[in-house]
Design an enzyme around this catalytic site. Sequence first.
Site, PDB file in Angstrom:
ATOM      1  N   ALA A 116       4.404 -27.039   4.026  1.00  0.00           N
ATOM      2  CA  ALA A 116       5.838 -27.292   4.199  1.00  0.00           C
ATOM      3  C   ALA A 116       6.371 -28.145   3.057  1.00  0.00           C
ATOM      4  CB  ALA A 116       6.099 -27.965   5.543  1.00  0.00           C
ATOM      5  N   LEU A 117       6.804 -27.481   1.999  1.00  0.00           N
ATOM      6  CA  LEU A 117       7.350 -28.161   0.827  1.00  0.00           C
ATOM      7  C   LEU A 117       8.838 -27.887   0.654  1.00  0.00           C
ATOM      8  CD1 LEU A 117       6.866 -29.839  -1.773  1.00  0.00           C
ATOM      9  CD2 LEU A 117       6.240 -27.693  -2.912  1.00  0.00           C
ATOM     10  N   SER A 118       9.249 -26.631   0.725  1.00  0.00           N
ATOM     11  CA  SER A 118      10.631 -26.254   0.412  1.00  0.00           C
ATOM     12  C   SER A 118      11.634 -26.781   1.429  1.00  0.00           C
ATOM     13  CB  SER A 118      10.756 -24.729   0.331  1.00  0.00           C
ATOM     14  OG  SER A 118       9.990 -24.211  -0.722  1.00  0.00           O
ATOM     15  N   GLU A 373       6.330 -20.348  -4.238  1.00  0.00           N
ATOM     16  CA  GLU A 373       5.383 -21.150  -5.044  1.00  0.00           C
ATOM     17  C   GLU A 373       5.871 -21.310  -6.482  1.00  0.00           C
ATOM     18  OE1 GLU A 373       1.181 -20.499  -4.484  1.00  0.00           O
ATOM     19  OE2 GLU A 373       1.554 -19.565  -2.530  1.00  0.00           O
TER      20      GLU A 373
END
Length: 394
Positions: A116-118, A373
Amino acid sequence: MTAFSLEPAQLAWCAELRALAAERLRPLADKGEPGHVNRALVAELGSLGLLGRLFTSGALDLCLMRESLAYACTEAETALALQGLGAHPVHAYGTQAQRAHWLPRVTAGAAIAAFALSEPGAGSDAASLELRAETDTGPQGGRASEDTALAAAPDGCARWRLTGEKCWISNAPEADFYTVFARTTPGAGARGVTAFLVPADRPGLTGRGLDMLSPHPIGALDFDAVPVTADDVLGEPDRGFRVAMGTLNLFRPSVGAFAVGMAQAALDATLAHTAGRDAFGGRLKDLQAVAHQVAEMALRTEAARLMVHAAASAYDADDPDVPRRSAMAKLLATETAQYVVDAAVQLHGARALQRGHLLEHLYREVRAPRIYEGASEVQRGIIAKELYARQEAR
């Protein structure tokens, strides 16, 4: 072994993987519901030992797995890749307790992982993320005393509350745990981000699915003062960006491998179609325009494959040039796959646009890797930055 050839054992393993994907994974994928985690498929990946190889093999093996699975079953490839992406930070940066609790379940296919980055306002610009990790005062703060995660933390253990949103998260909202990147130091850019391991059952964590072009599950997560402690940190506080980039440097070449697998499937389908299709008094393959188009598709696919293998080999060799090579491999392979699949659709004609056709499926699958990514534009920025840094260092 060089980056430009594979050993006979590796080639045989790739053939075995393609056969497994077609015979054992494809039927399970067909029973899955688009937009939702296919737990039966993930469990089969675990029983075949493929999920375990995510944490015991190098980058080149990961690429060979992803390309081979993608050739015959993109759903199986994606399920495997998402397990690796979500759990690699635990494997590489987690504590002994974190690894002991989660990794056996991940490798068995019993626990679903997610990365969970974006965020809605910080997709490609990951350093600008806004999910807040605000320091909690502990049980004396009132609400914290109601949360097991905080109440069970030892005295003096750092405590935070996560507040904000994550978006376009693969496997959300159905994952069992998330590798979450949150801002612990405001205004510090990439240096003020911390990575946390957050189980899906933490109070205040909710999610919803998003209706996307890609068939695999993608969703948004809402964090309403979700409690986390120092025991949930992956790596070190304020060093989470290193966790994210370390993970992406490994997985970006393998995204390229996924793309190469799709390109090869589209190319092989085109070879078979143009060799057997009667048109204009002969076979399609006899038309120079068609033959040259197929040759171009093959050329680009092989070039992309070689760059993916080179980047993966560089990662395995701990080459300092990994960020540039990874970005190049991901960029070239995903753009190539888009070109090859589109050309394959054109040469097949209307039949390729029918629901259920291989190329209709690949056409939907191939678009997203150019964005996730790190979009193609981000990869070009990384490449240029690395090139100029090398120039300045001379």
